[in-house]
Design a protein around this motif. Structure first.
Motif, PDB file in Angstrom:
ATOM      1  N   HIS A 154       0.800  -1.229   0.000  1.00  0.00           N
ATOM      2  CA  HIS A 154       0.000   0.000   0.000  1.00  0.00           C
ATOM      3  C   HIS A 154       0.835   1.282   0.000  1.00  0.00           C
ATOM      4  CE1 HIS A 154      -3.800   2.091   0.559  1.00  0.00           C
ATOM      5  NE2 HIS A 154      -3.242   2.828   1.508  1.00  0.00           N
ATOM      6  N   VAL A 155       1.977   1.289   0.681  1.00  0.00           N
ATOM      7  CA  VAL A 155       2.767   2.522   0.838  1.00  0.00           C
ATOM      8  C   VAL A 155       4.216   2.241   0.464  1.00  0.00           C
ATOM      9  CG1 VAL A 155       3.620   4.268   2.461  1.00  0.00           C
ATOM     10  CG2 VAL A 155       1.265   3.423   2.650  1.00  0.00           C
ATOM     11  N   LEU A 156       4.801   3.151  -0.302  1.00  0.00           N
ATOM     12  CA  LEU A 156       6.224   3.073  -0.608  1.00  0.00           C
ATOM     13  C   LEU A 156       6.995   3.826   0.470  1.00  0.00           C
ATOM     14  CD1 LEU A 156       8.300   2.091  -2.719  1.00  0.00           C
ATOM     15  CD2 LEU A 156       8.139   4.364  -3.767  1.00  0.00           C
ATOM     16  N   PHE A 157       7.905   3.142   1.124  1.00  0.00           N
ATOM     17  CA  PHE A 157       8.720   3.743   2.174  1.00  0.00           C
ATOM     18  C   PHE A 157      10.088   4.077   1.574  1.00  0.00           C
ATOM     19  CE2 PHE A 157       5.366   1.715   4.421  1.00  0.00           C
ATOM     20  CZ  PHE A 157       5.199   2.447   5.593  1.00  0.00           C
ATOM     21  N   PRO A 158      10.352   5.363   1.317  1.00  0.00           N
ATOM     22  CA  PRO A 158      11.535   5.733   0.539  1.00  0.00           C
ATOM     23  C   PRO A 158      12.860   5.518   1.246  1.00  0.00           C
ATOM     24  CG  PRO A 158      10.425   7.691   1.363  1.00  0.00           C
ATOM     25  CD  PRO A 158       9.532   6.532   1.673  1.00  0.00           C
ATOM     26  N   ASN A 159      12.832   5.307   2.562  1.00  0.00           N
ATOM     27  CA  ASN A 159      14.086   5.120   3.296  1.00  0.00           C
ATOM     28  C   ASN A 159      14.454   3.646   3.476  1.00  0.00           C
ATOM     29  OD1 ASN A 159      14.273   8.002   3.746  1.00  0.00           O
ATOM     30  ND2 ASN A 159      12.629   7.719   5.240  1.00  0.00           N
ATOM     31  N   LEU A 160      13.648   2.763   2.903  1.00  0.00           N
ATOM     32  CA  LEU A 160      13.965   1.341   2.888  1.00  0.00           C
ATOM     33  C   LEU A 160      14.593   0.975   1.544  1.00  0.00           C
ATOM     34  CD1 LEU A 160      10.756  -0.235   4.488  1.00  0.00           C
ATOM     35  CD2 LEU A 160      12.930   0.310   5.608  1.00  0.00           C
ATOM     36  N   ASP A 161      15.393  -0.060   1.544  1.00  0.00           N
ATOM     37  CA  ASP A 161      16.071  -0.484   0.314  1.00  0.00           C
ATOM     38  C   ASP A 161      15.151  -1.391  -0.488  1.00  0.00           C
ATOM     39  OD1 ASP A 161      17.983  -0.855  -1.596  1.00  0.00           O
ATOM     40  OD2 ASP A 161      19.090  -2.393  -0.476  1.00  0.00           O
ATOM     41  N   SER A 162      14.072  -0.792  -1.011  1.00  0.00           N
ATOM     42  CA  SER A 162      13.105  -1.558  -1.787  1.00  0.00           C
ATOM     43  C   SER A 162      12.375  -0.626  -2.735  1.00  0.00           C
ATOM     44  CB  SER A 162      12.091  -2.254  -0.874  1.00  0.00           C
ATOM     45  OG  SER A 162      11.096  -2.893  -1.637  1.00  0.00           O
ATOM     46  N   ASP A 163      12.123  -1.106  -3.939  1.00  0.00           N
ATOM     47  CA  ASP A 163      11.354  -0.341  -4.918  1.00  0.00           C
ATOM     48  C   ASP A 163       9.875  -0.704  -4.894  1.00  0.00           C
ATOM     49  OD1 ASP A 163      13.645   0.956  -5.850  1.00  0.00           O
ATOM     50  OD2 ASP A 163      14.077  -0.639  -7.298  1.00  0.00           O
ATOM     51  N   LEU A 164       9.504  -1.625  -4.010  1.00  0.00           N
ATOM     52  CA  LEU A 164       8.125  -2.085  -3.930  1.00  0.00           C
ATOM     53  C   LEU A 164       7.421  -1.445  -2.738  1.00  0.00           C
ATOM     54  CD1 LEU A 164       8.595  -5.892  -4.625  1.00  0.00           C
ATOM     55  CD2 LEU A 164       7.764  -4.141  -6.226  1.00  0.00           C
ATOM     56  N   PRO A 165       6.128  -1.153  -2.854  1.00  0.00           N
ATOM     57  CA  PRO A 165       5.382  -0.669  -1.693  1.00  0.00           C
ATOM     58  C   PRO A 165       5.280  -1.755  -0.628  1.00  0.00           C
ATOM     59  CG  PRO A 165       3.894  -1.112  -3.516  1.00  0.00           C
ATOM     60  CD  PRO A 165       5.281  -1.262  -4.061  1.00  0.00           C
ATOM     61  N   SER A 166       5.136  -1.330   0.604  1.00  0.00           N
ATOM     62  CA  SER A 166       5.093  -2.249   1.745  1.00  0.00           C
ATOM     63  C   SER A 166       3.670  -2.410   2.269  1.00  0.00           C
ATOM     64  CB  SER A 166       5.977  -1.717   2.875  1.00  0.00           C
ATOM     65  OG  SER A 166       7.324  -1.644   2.481  1.00  0.00           O
ATOM     66  N   ASP A 167       3.467  -3.486   3.024  1.00  0.00           N
ATOM     67  CA  ASP A 167       2.215  -3.674   3.742  1.00  0.00           C
ATOM     68  C   ASP A 167       2.184  -2.732   4.936  1.00  0.00           C
ATOM     69  OD1 ASP A 167       1.962  -5.754   1.969  1.00  0.00           O
ATOM     70  OD2 ASP A 167       2.161  -7.336   3.480  1.00  0.00           O
ATOM     71  N   VAL A 168       0.985  -2.216   5.225  1.00  0.00           N
ATOM     72  CA  VAL A 168       0.806  -1.341   6.389  1.00  0.00           C
ATOM     73  C   VAL A 168      -0.416  -1.770   7.167  1.00  0.00           C
ATOM     74  CG1 VAL A 168       1.953   0.681   5.353  1.00  0.00           C
ATOM     75  CG2 VAL A 168      -0.512   0.345   5.040  1.00  0.00           C
ATOM     76  N   GLU A 169      -0.391  -1.503   8.450  1.00  0.00           N
ATOM     77  CA  GLU A 169      -1.582  -1.673   9.283  1.00  0.00           C
ATOM     78  C   GLU A 169      -2.366  -0.374   9.289  1.00  0.00           C
ATOM     79  OE1 GLU A 169       0.126  -4.931  12.516  1.00  0.00           O
ATOM     80  OE2 GLU A 169      -0.509  -2.939  13.200  1.00  0.00           O
ATOM     81  N   CYS A 170      -3.683  -0.491   9.275  1.00  0.00           N
ATOM     82  CA  CYS A 170      -4.559   0.663   9.391  1.00  0.00           C
ATOM     83  C   CYS A 170      -5.190   0.664  10.786  1.00  0.00           C
ATOM     84  CB  CYS A 170      -5.647   0.613   8.326  1.00  0.00           C
ATOM     85  SG  CYS A 170      -6.753   2.054   8.352  1.00  0.00           S
ATOM     86  N   TRP A 171      -5.054   1.775  11.475  1.00  0.00           N
ATOM     87  CA  TRP A 171      -5.608   1.964  12.813  1.00  0.00           C
ATOM     88  C   TRP A 171      -6.583   3.126  12.765  1.00  0.00           C
ATOM     89  CZ3 TRP A 171      -4.202  -0.798  17.329  1.00  0.00           C
ATOM     90  CH2 TRP A 171      -3.212  -1.778  17.135  1.00  0.00           C
TER      91      TRP A 171
END
Length: 215
Positions: free
Chosen positions: A194-211
């Motif tokens: 769902h979200v791309l985290f630019p400070n991680l070494d990945s070009d893929l969006p990551s899973d996130v929890e929704c609260w």
């Protein structure tokens, strides 16, 4: 500091300014009723131990030094780590634009001694819903500040007339998930890729929890 705080309320008014479809008169009336009653958030808030206020350009150096330029602090955040004072000054100028057009925006967090220790805010997405987030300098970890801030944002959302507040966090960010639970948010599920985290070494969006927090 949030990755995308504040879509301009003026823009949304423009989108609502046309004639409503004949099949949606009740929906249009409800939207405009809420528009008239959505209050502007104060630019300064006090909690039990903290001051939350609108950022000013003079905060830029402290923001950069305390958390925005820290690789460990920003690793699981959805905005790029600041590399220069110019990056942080750009954030403050953007914050000014948000506050000039929306009912709420970013806040910096100051402790009792006046030390800048983090940031938070409300991103008002619709007339009834907003998102929030928080970040604290490493020196401020472990003091319960994050819970205090998240609870303050939930209270503020209700006070200005919003019905729903939510926050997203990386599935590995257990500290933030714990904070949200303590602040009264309910875990609603996982959003996959769902979200791309630019400070991680990945070009893929990551899973996130929704609260979520219903006011």
């Amino acid at each position: 500091m949030l990755p995308a705080i504040g879509m301009s309320l003026a823009i949304r008014r423009g989108r609502l300014g046309g004639a409503a479809p004949a099949s949606q008169p009740f929906r249009a009336a409800t939207v405009f009723h809420r528009l008239r009653h959505l209050m502007r958030a104060p630019e300064t808030l006090m909690t039990a131990r903290l001051m939350l206020r609108r950022p000013v350009l003079g905060d830029a150096a402290s923001i950069l030094e305390s958390y925005a330029g820290d690789a460990e602090v920003t690793r699981l955040l959805a905005w790029p780590r600041h590399r220069s004072l110019e990056d942080t000054q750009s954030f403050v100028r953007w914050s000014d634009e948000v506050w000039s057009g929306a009912v709420a925006g970013p806040y910096v967090i100051l402790d009792r001694g006046g030390q800048l220790v983090g940031s938070t805010g409300l991103d008002v997405e619709t007339l009834w819903r907003a998102t929030t987030g928080f970040v604290l300098a490493r020196a401020a970890w472990g003091r319960g500040y994050a819970t205090e801030v998240a609870a303050a944002m939930a209270q503020l959302a209700g006070a200005i007339g919003l019905a729903r507040l939510y926050a997203l966090c990386h599935v590995e960010n257990r500290a933030s998930a714990h904070v949200l639970a303590k602040a009264g948010f309910a875990r609603e599920g996982v959003l996959r890729r769902h979200v791309l985290f630019p400070n991680l070494d990945s070009d893929l969006p990551s899973d996130v929890e929704c609260w979520g927090h219903v006011t």
